[in-house]
Design a protein around this motif. Structure first.
Motif, short mmCIF file in Angstrom:
data_model
loop_
_atom_site.label_atom_id
_atom_site.label_comp_id
_atom_site.label_asym_id
_atom_site.label_seq_id
_atom_site.Cartn_x
_atom_site.Cartn_y
_atom_site.Cartn_z
N MET A 1 0.98 -1.33 0.12
CA MET A 1 0.06 -0.09 0.03
C MET A 1 1.00 1.19 -0.14
O MET A 1 1.89 1.44 0.66
N ALA A 2 0.53 2.32 -0.94
CA ALA A 2 1.43 3.39 -0.80
C ALA A 2 1.26 4.11 0.41
O ALA A 2 0.14 4.50 0.93
N ARG A 3 2.09 4.87 0.79
CA ARG A 3 2.34 5.73 1.76
C ARG A 3 1.59 6.86 1.54
O ARG A 3 1.58 7.62 0.40
N HIS A 4 1.22 7.77 2.70
CA HIS A 4 0.65 9.12 2.11
C HIS A 4 1.26 9.84 3.17
O HIS A 4 0.85 10.48 4.44
N ARG A 5 2.46 10.34 2.79
CA ARG A 5 3.33 11.45 3.68
C ARG A 5 3.34 12.69 2.80
O ARG A 5 3.04 12.90 1.89
N ALA A 6 3.83 13.66 3.56
CA ALA A 6 4.04 14.93 2.86
C ALA A 6 4.84 15.15 1.71
O ALA A 6 4.48 15.57 0.58
N SER A 7 5.74 14.07 1.65
CA SER A 7 6.78 14.00 0.30
C SER A 7 5.98 13.35 -0.73
O SER A 7 6.07 14.06 -2.01
N GLU A 8 4.96 12.46 -0.54
CA GLU A 8 4.43 11.90 -1.62
C GLU A 8 3.18 12.90 -2.24
O GLU A 8 3.04 13.04 -3.27
N PHE A 9 2.58 13.62 -1.05
CA PHE A 9 1.70 14.61 -1.46
C PHE A 9 2.15 15.62 -2.31
O PHE A 9 1.77 16.25 -3.29
N ARG A 10 3.34 16.18 -1.80
CA ARG A 10 4.25 17.27 -2.67
C ARG A 10 4.26 16.61 -4.13
O ARG A 10 4.36 17.34 -5.06
N LYS A 11 4.90 15.45 -4.14
CA LYS A 11 5.07 15.01 -5.66
C LYS A 11 3.50 14.83 -6.56
O LYS A 11 3.78 15.28 -7.55
N PHE A 12 2.71 14.64 -5.77
CA PHE A 12 1.23 14.47 -6.20
C PHE A 12 0.90 16.21 -6.94
O PHE A 12 0.57 16.42 -8.02
N LEU A 13 1.20 17.26 -5.90
CA LEU A 13 0.95 18.47 -6.09
C LEU A 13 1.86 18.83 -7.48
O LEU A 13 1.49 19.61 -8.43
N ASP A 14 3.27 18.46 -7.44
CA ASP A 14 4.14 18.79 -8.46
C ASP A 14 3.53 18.34 -9.73
O ASP A 14 3.79 18.93 -10.80
N GLU A 15 2.90 16.97 -9.88
CA GLU A 15 2.50 16.35 -10.93
C GLU A 15 1.33 17.23 -11.56
O GLU A 15 1.09 17.53 -12.74
N ILE A 16 0.32 17.60 -10.70
CA ILE A 16 -0.78 18.37 -11.05
C ILE A 16 -0.29 19.87 -11.44
O ILE A 16 -0.70 20.02 -12.75
N GLU A 17 0.83 20.22 -11.19
CA GLU A 17 1.16 21.62 -11.68
C GLU A 17 1.79 21.54 -12.89
O GLU A 17 1.56 22.32 -13.78
N ARG A 18 2.65 20.21 -13.28
CA ARG A 18 3.20 20.16 -14.57
C ARG A 18 2.02 19.88 -15.68
O ARG A 18 2.16 19.92 -16.81
N ASN A 19 0.84 19.26 -15.21
CA ASN A 19 0.09 18.58 -16.38
C ASN A 19 -1.09 19.57 -16.40
O ASN A 19 -1.81 19.18 -17.50
N VAL A 20 -1.54 20.43 -15.63
CA VAL A 20 -2.37 21.05 -15.68
C VAL A 20 -2.25 22.27 -16.62
O VAL A 20 -1.37 23.12 -16.09
N PRO A 21 -3.11 22.72 -17.74
CA PRO A 21 -2.27 24.10 -18.40
C PRO A 21 -2.41 25.24 -17.78
O PRO A 21 -3.17 25.26 -16.58
#
Length: 146
Positions: free
Chosen positions: A1-21
């Motif tokens: 199961m994937a962890r839900h730490r600030a570092s994973e959340f930050r990666k998620f936010l970075d991915e959104i930032e890269r992929n949303v126009p």
């Protein structure tokens, strides 16, 4: 199961930032989980352009899952209750028809919090940081009161 730490959340936010126009606003809905309120996450939001990023917190006493449950209750009440389905295919067809009709004229689910419960909506930099700080302190208080 994937962890839900600030570092994973930050990666998620970075991915959104890269992929949303860049010309689109981003509305992010977060629960009051401590991972969403760490200093690194607050700093990440502080560096983002405004008003692109809009942070919304779910009320501490009501889970986002309540909205999902409400959707399924409406599906049951409006499309399935008193229905006669002779096969799984007929049931699936009724569910798809309800979803298609709902999506053709979408309406937002509205949370009506009790007087003692607040849902915070903000779009300014200071508002986001204040909301994060307030939720961080209120989360600590509510845990200590348990």
């Amino acid at each position: 199961m994937a962890r839900h730490r600030a570092s994973e959340f930050r990666k998620f936010l970075d991915e959104i930032e890269r992929n949303v126009p860049a010309n689109l606003d981003v509305h992010i809905i977060m629960d009051n989980y401590a991972t969403h309120k760490t200093k690194s996450i607050r700093n990440w939001f502080a560096k983002r352009p405004r008003p692109r990023w809009n942070v919304h917190f779910t009320p501490t006493s009501a889970s986002w899952i309540n909205q999902v449950e409400r959707f399924f209750a409406l599906l049951t009440e409006r499309a399935l209750k008193r229905g006669v389905f002779r096969s799984v295919a007929e049931l699936e067809k009724a569910i798809k028809a309800y979803i298609d009709a709902t999506n053709a004229d979408p309406k937002p689910f509205r949370h009506s919090p009790a007087a003692s419960v607040r849902c915070q909506f903000t779009s300014s930099t200071s508002g986001i940081l204040n909301a994060l700080d307030q939720n961080a302190s209120s989360g600590a208080q509510s845990r200590s009161q348990r």
